[in-house]
Design an enzyme around this catalytic site. Structure first.
Site, PDB file in Angstrom:
ATOM      1  N   HIS A 119      -6.922  -5.922   2.173  1.00  0.00           N
ATOM      2  CA  HIS A 119      -5.792  -5.350   2.905  1.00  0.00           C
ATOM      3  C   HIS A 119      -5.206  -6.437   3.794  1.00  0.00           C
ATOM      4  CE1 HIS A 119      -6.862  -0.926   2.406  1.00  0.00           C
ATOM      5  NE2 HIS A 119      -8.060  -1.466   2.175  1.00  0.00           N
TER       6      HIS A 119
ATOM      7  N   ASN B 240     -12.926  -3.440   2.649  1.00  0.00           N
ATOM      8  CA  ASN B 240     -13.922  -2.388   2.770  1.00  0.00           C
ATOM      9  C   ASN B 240     -14.860  -2.492   1.565  1.00  0.00           C
ATOM     10  OD1 ASN B 240     -12.776  -1.237   5.137  1.00  0.00           O
ATOM     11  ND2 ASN B 240     -11.243  -0.182   3.888  1.00  0.00           N
TER      12      ASN B 240
ATOM     13  N   HIS C  21     -10.290  -5.286  -3.118  1.00  0.00           N
ATOM     14  CA  HIS C  21      -8.930  -5.544  -2.638  1.00  0.00           C
ATOM     15  C   HIS C  21      -8.980  -6.012  -1.198  1.00  0.00           C
ATOM     16  CE1 HIS C  21      -9.999  -1.286  -2.309  1.00  0.00           C
ATOM     17  NE2 HIS C  21      -9.332  -1.264  -1.165  1.00  0.00           N
TER      18      HIS C  21
ATOM     19  N   ASP D  78       0.850  -1.187   0.000  1.00  0.00           N
ATOM     20  CA  ASP D  78       0.000   0.000   0.000  1.00  0.00           C
ATOM     21  C   ASP D  78       0.891   1.244   0.000  1.00  0.00           C
ATOM     22  OD1 ASP D  78      -3.226   0.489   1.028  1.00  0.00           O
ATOM     23  OD2 ASP D  78      -1.814   2.186   1.075  1.00  0.00           O
TER      24      ASP D  78
ATOM     25  N   GLN E 203     -14.323   2.326   1.638  1.00  0.00           N
ATOM     26  CA  GLN E 203     -13.744   1.950   0.344  1.00  0.00           C
ATOM     27  C   GLN E 203     -13.533   3.201  -0.508  1.00  0.00           C
ATOM     28  OE1 GLN E 203     -15.973  -0.949  -1.976  1.00  0.00           O
ATOM     29  NE2 GLN E 203     -14.283  -1.236  -3.413  1.00  0.00           N
TER      30      GLN E 203
ATOM     31  N   VAL F   5     -11.184   2.847  -3.437  1.00  0.00           N
ATOM     32  CA  VAL F   5     -10.850   2.343  -4.772  1.00  0.00           C
ATOM     33  C   VAL F   5     -11.845   1.219  -5.089  1.00  0.00           C
ATOM     34  CG1 VAL F   5      -9.098   1.265  -6.229  1.00  0.00           C
ATOM     35  CG2 VAL F   5      -8.404   2.912  -4.451  1.00  0.00           C
TER      36      VAL F   5
HETATM   37  P1  AMP Z   1      -9.806   1.308   0.455  1.00  0.00           P
HETATM   38  O1  AMP Z   1      -9.882   2.615   1.200  1.00  0.00           O
HETATM   39  O2  AMP Z   1     -10.205   0.111   1.263  1.00  0.00           O
HETATM   40  O3  AMP Z   1     -10.505   1.397  -0.883  1.00  0.00           O
HETATM   41  O4  AMP Z   1      -8.257   1.086   0.165  1.00  0.00           O
HETATM   42  C1  AMP Z   1      -7.597   1.654  -0.918  1.00  0.00           C
HETATM   43  C2  AMP Z   1      -6.128   1.591  -0.595  1.00  0.00           C
HETATM   44  O5  AMP Z   1      -5.399   1.792  -1.778  1.00  0.00           O
HETATM   45  C3  AMP Z   1      -5.660   2.666   0.397  1.00  0.00           C
HETATM   46  O6  AMP Z   1      -5.099   2.041   1.539  1.00  0.00           O
HETATM   47  C4  AMP Z   1      -4.644   3.456  -0.404  1.00  0.00           C
HETATM   48  O7  AMP Z   1      -3.551   3.895   0.375  1.00  0.00           O
HETATM   49  C5  AMP Z   1      -4.218   2.451  -1.456  1.00  0.00           C
HETATM   50  N1  AMP Z   1      -3.693   3.017  -2.688  1.00  0.00           N
HETATM   51  C6  AMP Z   1      -4.229   4.006  -3.434  1.00  0.00           C
HETATM   52  N2  AMP Z   1      -3.457   4.229  -4.515  1.00  0.00           N
HETATM   53  C7  AMP Z   1      -2.430   3.357  -4.439  1.00  0.00           C
HETATM   54  C8  AMP Z   1      -1.287   3.098  -5.263  1.00  0.00           C
HETATM   55  N3  AMP Z   1      -1.061   3.800  -6.385  1.00  0.00           N
HETATM   56  N4  AMP Z   1      -0.421   2.128  -4.884  1.00  0.00           N
HETATM   57  C9  AMP Z   1      -0.648   1.417  -3.757  1.00  0.00           C
HETATM   58  N5  AMP Z   1      -1.695   1.612  -2.941  1.00  0.00           N
HETATM   59  C10 AMP Z   1      -2.575   2.575  -3.271  1.00  0.00           C
END
Ligand code: AMP
Length: 128
Positions: free
Chosen positions: A116, A101, A114, A46, A108, A110
């Protein structure tokens, strides 16, 4: 049953249409720090780690959220969890947390499913 070439074409079309940041990572358009890759998923660190180890395991085929998963996704979801445990083991974690999430109100950000994998420090419960 679909021919392998049809499956590959489906996956390629799915990837081309993936407008999330994780789609860009899967296409190699932006870099990541990978720790595992196979034909079904990719795991990478991350960019904003919440603990000494913070890894994301993502399927190559896009599911927007866990909420949209169907019975046909069971094997893929199981694979993601097995990879999460494998990655945690390889990182030397004996205790870790896995989080998915699902939905903006759950945190969430993204919309490409995914898992974590978080560890390397004591983790409080319940989460916020
Ligand atoms: P969520 O909030 O559960 O959707 O998690 C999305 C995660 O993606 C967050 O922990 C961000 O820090 C991570 N994230 C966003 N962009 C990137 C990236 N380019 N490379 C690695 N992690 C990322």
């Amino acid at each position: 049953m679909a021919e392998p070439t049809d499956l590959a074409a489906d996956l390629a079309a799915d990837l081309a249409a993936n407008d999330t940041i994780f789609g860009r990572i899967l296409r190699g358009e932006i870099p990541c720090d990978p720790v595992h890759a196979d034909e079904r998923c990719l795991a990478f660190r991350d960019v904003a780690p919440q603990a000494p180890v913070h890894i994301l395991v993502i399927p190559r085929r896009r599911l927007m959220t866990l909420a949209e998963a169907q019975a046909g996704d069971a094997e893929l979801l199981g694979h993601l969890l097995l990879v999460a445990a494998q990655v945690a083991r390889e990182q030397g974690l004996t205790a870790f947390r896995t989080v998915i999430n699902s939905g903006a109100d759950a945190g969430q950000t993204v919309f490409h499913l995914h898992v974590h994998v978080i560890g390397g420090r004591p983790l409080a419960w319940p989460p916020g």
